[in-house]
Design an enzyme around this catalytic site. Structure first.
Site, PDB file in Angstrom:
ATOM      1  N   ASP A  29       0.827  -1.192   0.000  1.00 56.52           N
ATOM      2  CA  ASP A  29       0.000   0.000   0.000  1.00 56.52           C
ATOM      3  C   ASP A  29       0.873   1.258   0.000  1.00 56.52           C
ATOM      4  O   ASP A  29       1.866   1.338   0.738  1.00 56.52           O
ATOM      5  CB  ASP A  29      -0.896  -0.023   1.246  1.00 56.52           C
ATOM      6  N   GLU A  31       1.633  -0.450  -5.005  1.00 54.21           N
ATOM      7  CA  GLU A  31       0.725   0.639  -5.326  1.00 54.21           C
ATOM      8  C   GLU A  31       1.642   1.852  -5.503  1.00 54.21           C
ATOM      9  O   GLU A  31       2.123   2.405  -4.515  1.00 54.21           O
ATOM     10  CB  GLU A  31      -0.285   0.883  -4.203  1.00 54.21           C
TER      11      GLU A  31
END
Length: 710
Positions: free
Chosen positions: A347, A383
């Site tokens: 993330d 990401e």
């Protein structure tokens, strides 16, 4: 060997004797060896560290760890074993202006805890227990992995299914009620059957690391559903366990992994190493802040009492501190070696590259990943952005990594809603985004292609709403992305209009077919194959209810979509031309008799596309020839690959488009494999001869094939 006597603490504690031996400074955390447990905690600012043992009745025993090797405080307790609840109180400076926030009144969670228990779940909970009621649990690491055989799918063969442990099975009628929404529920035969018949190769689980709830959400009657609020990087989240939280959650998680592996499915974890749940300087002190604030967190350059935040959560971990890097690497290795997971999705990965302030692909974190003999061999997905300056880094991660390709998502959405001047970029995204990745000798697998993910509209909502509808989140519809590149097909939200409903169903088929026809790694959002809706909520992070749970009660329309999804996934699986390991060369034919190139882009009149054609604002249709006779790359066994050739006709225009099929050089006869305009089952495999005309209906695509020449 020396023994220690607990001191008489105040409050809800009792005086007793606890045997304490010297122990070792490694490994960090609580390590049970079959006879006792070694406790080790890093803090370079601590002046005293008290290990707090919490008993079943809620009483505490405090044991001072007298041994400190460098910055690690440790002790071995021969009488302590699995199931023991524990935490720490750290004595040290309270000097926020200097970045230090030690407070021995705070009960602190061990950053290396392998399991976490909420004391509020006990019958005799501690008085005044808030978020600090979370405590570590000593676990028995033993688990029978006999027969576990991780599938290890090649990147090019992967189809990822992003899902949520709770939301996937919470309402599934085929899962026993007591297992719904748990690790055991995800591994239930009914769920496994859905995943395997769908044809995916991996589940990417939204955060399963231990996280905590946000007070402001609880005050509104909501909760943190997504879980991007980590406090324990080694512990599976306790509320996803069906069988207990005193170590049973670890066994249940491992059993889930073993079961998924047996079904041929890899397990990828969505991990949040960029920040913790402690928030900014006004947030709760749960663990890291009270142990060694200045070592764990990135502080503001001009005010050490405040945090430097590139994540939008209030804090960012200090990615140049050796003990922070050790924490992350130890955590990653633990999940691979002890829990057998197959990869990670990171993330806000750009934050991990901020060793100082700028995003640097040569930062220490990526160096450690590159040389690590364990982590460098699993699937690594970034990401590739964060919220800081220069944070959008699509295409800029190191060679080992794959990336969520946000440019793919945006371009494909624009193409199918009929955007002007989208053809050129659409062609690049369909063929693996070589413009983003090839310069570093990366391959199509660097691109994780997706139309939707947990963050944003579901696929059904993407074609049903022009604007977000997040009122249920309690923020006046101000939260969530406003630029969704969505199109409601003529009506906002639910409608009975049959023409709008048919168009929405077709658009969903267009997106799913495009995703599976694209080079790179496709990722499906869970429930998109079932027409899952969040009723226009594009930021459902706080909705642990029917808004986010998959609805398994399928009507005819949703059943047809599921059948279609299975067919397009199978089409990709069956044909290596659709999942190449190398980029197309796209050579131009310059002389008669020259072999056809591996890829040719054609206008609807069957002439090759020119530079002017790509730039035309009114161009909404294109065909692509994929040459199965020219894959020119070996498979994993070293055998030469030959496949059918494909001709894919795209029409994102709102009227039918006539396509002339190319001459016999490309193929004498073509068979229809897929037509997104058609509902129901597969097409009738109609054959079309070279140089004949084929009508492609509005906003649809057709896939034609022919067998290999040799």
């Amino acid at each position: 060997m020396p023994e220690g006597r607990t001191k008489r603490p105040e409050g809800h504690r009792r005086e007793t004797f606890v045997r304490v031996w010297t122990g070792r400074p490694f490994p960090l955390g609580a390590t049970y060896d079959g006879e006792g447990t070694n406790f080790a905690l890093f803090s370079e600012v601590a002046e005293q560290v008290d290990l707090i043992l919490v008993d079943e009745d809620g009483s505490e025993r405090s044991v001072t760890l007298a041994e400190a090797d460098g910055t690690v405080w440790h002790g071995y307790l021969p009488d302590i074993g699995p199931g023991q609840r524990y935490g720490y109180r750290v004595h040290g400076p309270w000097m926020p202006a200097a970045g230090h926030r030690c407070d021995p009144r705070k009960f602190l969670l061990d950053p290396y805890a392998r399991a976490v228990h909420d004391l509020r779940d006990d019958k005799a909970s501690r008085d005044g227990a808030g978020p600090a009621a979370l405590c570590g649990v000593v676990i028995d690491p033993a688990f029978d992995w006999t027969g576990d055989n991780p599938p290890s799918h090649a990147y090019a063969d992967s189809v990822i299914y992003e899902t949520h442990v709770r939301g996937l099975s919470r309402t599934h009628p085929g899962v026993p009620e007591e297992l719904r929404g748990t690790y055991a529920g995800l591994a239930a035969p009914a769920v496994i059957d859905h995943l395997t018949t769908l044809g995916v190769t991996a589940v990417e689980l939204m955060p399963v690391h231990q996280y905590v709830q946000d007070g402001f959400l609880l005050d509104k009657g909501l909760s943190n559903y997504w879980g991007y609020n980590t406090i324990g990087f080694f512990a599976p989240h306790h509320t996803y366990a069906a069988h207990g939280t005193l170590g049973q959650q670890v066994t249940e998680f491992k059993t889930m992994v073993k079961t998924l592996h047996a079904a041929g499915l890899e397990v990828i974890l969505d991990v949040v190493y960029n920040h913790t749940a402690e928030g900014n300087e006004n947030g709760p002190t749960l663990s890291f802040r009270g142990i060694d604030n200045a070592s764990y967190y990135r502080l503001s350059d001009d005010d050490f009492s405040r945090y430097y935040d590139t994540t939008g959560t209030g804090n960012s971990l200090l990615m140049r501190h050796p003990n922070v890097l050790q924490l992350l690497m130890d955590s990653l290795r633990y999940w691979v070696t002890e829990c057998h997971v197959d990869g990670f999705r990171f993330d806000l990965a750009a934050s991990l590259a901020r060793q100082f302030h700028e995003v640097d692909r040569l930062s220490a974190f990526f160096d450690l990943i590159q040389q690590d003999p364990v982590i460098s061999r699993v699937k690594l997905i970034a990401e590739p952005w964060d919220l800081g300056d220069g944070g959008y880094q699509v295409g800029n991660f190191p060679p080992l990594w794959s990336e969520w390709n946000g440019k793919y998502r945006d371009c494909v959405r624009d193409f199918w809603r009929g955007g002007d001047r989208t053809l050129a970029e659409f062609a690049s995204r369909l063929t693996g985004s070589a413009d983003l990745y090839q310069r570093d000798r990366r391959r199509p697998r660097a691109s994780v292609n997706f139309i939707t993910a947990h963050d944003g509209f579901t696929l059904r909502d993407l074609v049903s709403y022009d604007t977000k509808h997040n009122e249920a989140n309690g923020e006046g519809n101000r939260d969530g992305e406003s630029d969704n590149r969505s199109w409601n097909c003529g009506a906002e939200g639910p409608t009975r209009d049959p023409q709008v409903r048919e168009l929405r169903a077709r658009q969903q088929r267009n997106f799913l077919a495009t995703l599976m026809l694209s080079q790179g790694i496709p990722m499906l959002g869970h429930g998109d194959e079932l027409g899952r809706t969040q009723r226009g909520n594009n930021n459902a992070y706080c909705q642990d209810n029917e808004t986010t749970w998959i609805d398994w009660d399928l009507d005819e329309e949703r059943t047809e979509l599921l059948d279609f999804t299975r067919r397009v996934v199978a089409l990709r699986t069956e044909h290596p031309i659709l999942r190449r390991r190398r980029f197309f060369r796209g050579d131009t034919v310059t002389r008669q008799g020259q072999p056809l190139p591996d890829l040719v882009w054609l206008r609807p009149d069957a002439e090759e596309m020119t530079t002017e054609d790509w730039d035309r604002p009114d161009a909404h249709a294109v065909a692509v020839f994929l040459n199965g006779d020219a894959i020119a790359e070996p498979d994993r066994a070293g055998r030469t690959v030959v496949d059918d050739s494909f001709l894919v006709l795209f029409n994102c225009y709102w009227e039918p488009m006539e396509f002339r099929l190319p001459d016999v050089t490309y193929g004498a006869c073509w068979t229809t494999l897929l037509d997104t305009y058609e509902t129901g089952g597969p097409p009738d495999e109609t054959e079309h001869k070279a140089e004949t005309t084929l009508s492609v209906q509005p906003r649809s695509l057709i896939v034609l094939s022919r067998p290999p020449v040799r």
